[in-house]
Scaffold this active site. Structure first.
Site, short mmCIF file in Angstrom:
data_model
loop_
_atom_site.label_atom_id
_atom_site.label_comp_id
_atom_site.label_asym_id
_atom_site.label_seq_id
_atom_site.Cartn_x
_atom_site.Cartn_y
_atom_site.Cartn_z
N LEU A 169 41.95 43.17 -4.98
CA LEU A 169 41.15 42.63 -6.07
C LEU A 169 41.97 42.83 -7.34
O LEU A 169 42.60 43.88 -7.52
CB LEU A 169 39.80 43.35 -6.20
CG LEU A 169 38.74 43.06 -5.14
CD1 LEU A 169 37.51 43.93 -5.38
CD2 LEU A 169 38.34 41.59 -5.15
N ASP A 170 41.97 41.83 -8.22
CA ASP A 170 42.71 41.95 -9.47
C ASP A 170 42.22 43.14 -10.29
O ASP A 170 41.10 43.63 -10.10
CB ASP A 170 42.53 40.68 -10.31
CG ASP A 170 43.03 39.44 -9.60
OD1 ASP A 170 43.93 39.56 -8.77
OD2 ASP A 170 42.49 38.35 -9.89
N LEU A 171 43.06 43.56 -11.22
CA LEU A 171 42.72 44.68 -12.09
C LEU A 171 41.35 44.50 -12.74
O LEU A 171 40.54 45.43 -12.79
CB LEU A 171 43.79 44.83 -13.17
CG LEU A 171 43.56 45.92 -14.23
CD1 LEU A 171 43.69 47.31 -13.60
CD2 LEU A 171 44.55 45.76 -15.38
#
Length: 246
Positions: A102-104
């Site tokens: 999952l992206d930051l």
């Protein structure tokens, strides 16, 4: 007795195909003997298996569903010193890894495990495990824009697979949309909405398959049962698991 490449994959060292490459390169030993041919079978409870001289740890398998907050990177280390997802699991002694990313700035459901087999099956395109997201986007996409995303849209030179979409909230200033995809390209959902002129303002993954995040609080996790894993794979678990509650 199990095939050596399967044991290596279950230990999370590499995929099944990657394990075969490691064996062919002579980097795996069984009882201090190099094994380079495929199909070699071992008894994981009796044989000593090493990779690059280090024993392969076949510890008890752990399966967790974590509600990842924004601000955490989905890696096991970060050269920039940012918080990593395993920081949220201080009481877990096993070395867990995230299944996918999952992206930051993206929140929500993240599988954590030490079972390489689970990771390989979830990420393998053959099983097409759906991932459900709630995307809050700028403005209100038109029916034509939604149809483009549903049919597949060109991103970074590749067309995405068909997606399922529905409005949860409609507004001229911002809208919330549920989107279901089975791919896992980097920043895919954000790029999809950007491509139709409606950038994502907030993104949260809410489910893998039928395994729902539910009311799990941000930063918290829960241990998964065999029934949870069945929900993940929509019925039948495609690999053998032991010592996990029903």
């Amino acid at each position: 007795m199990e095939r050596l490449q399967k044991i290596i994959a279950q230990a999370g060292i590499a995929s099944r195909r990657g394990a075969e490459e490691l064996i062919a390169r002579g980097r795996v030993r069984v009882n201090d003997q190099v094994v380079t041919h495929m199909g070699y079978k071992v008894d994981p409870e009796k044989d000593r298996i090493t990779f690059d001289g280090n024993p392969i740890n076949l510890e008890k398998k752990i399966y967790l569903l974590l509600n990842k907050p924004a601000g955490y990177v989905t890696t096991l280390s970060d050269p920039q010193g940012r918080p990593i997802v395993t920081d949220l699991l201080p009481e877990i002694n096993a070395r867990l890894f995230p299944v996918g990313r999952l992206d930051l700035d993206t929140e929500g459901a993240l599988l954590m495990t030490n079972d390489g087999a689970l990771g390989n099956y979830v990420l393998h395109p053959r099983y097409e495990i759906n991932k459900t997201y709630e995307a809050t986007v700028k403005g209100m996409p038109s029916a034509a824009g939604m149809q483009r995303l549903a049919k597949g849209i060109l991103i970074d030179g590749q067309k995405t697979y068909p997606a399922q979409l529905r409005f949860l909230v409609k507004s001229r200033s911002r809208s919330k949309i549920e989107i279901i995809i089975h791919e896992g390209k980097k920043r895919q959902v954000r790029k999809m909405f950007q491509a139709i002129g409606h950038p994502v303002l907030h993104l949260k993954r809410t489910a893998y398959g039928n395994l729902q995040l539910g009311t799990l609080s941000s930063g918290k996790y829960r241990t998964l049962t065999k029934n949870d894993l069945k929900k993940l794979f929509l019925g039948k678990i495609p690999f053998t698991i032991k010592n996990i509650p029903a």
